[in-house]
Enzyme design. Sequence first.
Site, PDB file in Angstrom:
ATOM      1  N   GLU A   1      -1.176  -8.892   4.762  1.00 62.68           N
ATOM      2  CA  GLU A   1      -0.920  -9.047   6.203  1.00 62.68           C
ATOM      3  C   GLU A   1      -2.212  -8.993   7.022  1.00 62.68           C
ATOM      4  OE1 GLU A   1      -0.599  -6.320   4.553  1.00 62.68           O
ATOM      5  OE2 GLU A   1      -0.842  -4.532   5.793  1.00 62.68           O
TER       6      GLU A   1
ATOM      7  N   CYS B   1       0.832  -1.203   0.000  1.00 63.41           N
ATOM      8  CA  CYS B   1       0.000   0.000   0.000  1.00 63.41           C
ATOM      9  C   CYS B   1       0.871   1.260   0.000  1.00 63.41           C
ATOM     10  CB  CYS B   1      -0.985  -0.052   1.165  1.00 63.41           C
ATOM     11  SG  CYS B   1      -2.394   1.034   0.951  1.00 63.41           S
TER      12      CYS B   1
ATOM     13  N   HIS C   1      -3.538  -5.705   1.008  1.00 66.47           N
ATOM     14  CA  HIS C   1      -2.959  -5.922   2.343  1.00 66.47           C
ATOM     15  C   HIS C   1      -2.975  -7.409   2.719  1.00 66.47           C
ATOM     16  CE1 HIS C   1      -2.494  -1.773   3.769  1.00 66.47           C
ATOM     17  NE2 HIS C   1      -3.553  -1.502   3.042  1.00 66.47           N
TER      18      HIS C   1
END
Lengths: 222, 80
Positions: free
Chosen positions: A198, A86, A196
């Site tokens: 994660e 990002c 994302h």
Amino acid sequence: MKSAVVLLPGLNRDRDMIAALTKISGTPPLTVWQTDTEIPDVDLITIPGGFSFGDYLRCGAIAARMPVMRAVAEKAAKGVMVIGVCNGFQILVEAGLLPGALMRNTSLKFVCRQVKLQIANANTMFTRRYQPGQIIRSPVAHHDGNYFADAETLRRLEGEGQVVFRYAEGTNPNGSINDIAGIINGQGNVLGLMPHPENLIEAAHGGSDGRALFESALGIAA
Amino acid sequence: MIKARITVTLKNGVLDPQGKAIEHALSGMGFDGVGQVRQGKVFDVELSESDKAKAEADLKAMCDRLLANTVIENYSVAIT
């Protein structure tokens, strides 16, 4: 495998990245601050998402000129893996570690939702735990994820397999050229992506599709 | 002291969704005959340098290294 997380003022996904790396590798990552001129010996450096320096000037532009990014560039040149997520992706393109630019979403809206990603190249150190063409889910949350590169750069990226993640048909949230969601550099050790991964690594997140990315990079068996 | 104005604009062929939205808004407000609108940035910079040539070289370096993203943007420097 040792990892590090780059910290800059205005990032807000740093704790998510630290949690993901800790859970997946079993060891907390080191953290490095924007003014650090050296990064300890690690195998993987991550730059999390957020709004470094308030997105002033252009997203990632000011962060890319901080001393720590010179250290990241030196490590990358030596083959250390780097992942920018990002805002981290925006910082990597602004720093010149990845080609192209990330522009305002064509909708002009901040998009915060889950998209489908296609693994466009499963033969990289970041995607080897995925299947070629596999469709995975991933959250996105950004205002400036509209990837752009000139025609020649785009030809090179497509021709050399440097497009690693693509928004699956019908889910492109930002107008990105060729549905590009993530790319690697020519050397294959620097990855930038808008989604994302994660934030999708365990059941509590509603899925673990992002986990294999970190397992690939950290050399951890699934 | 030297004062300069730096103008940064998007290169031709680079999509400008913000410019497009402004263009539509102007038409919607009743301004007829509005063609293409492209959005850019202006920086007014003061320099303690007195040598104009040196100032201009510095300003161009500032554009190349920070103020413009030359992948998508052009810039011009005007010393005022």
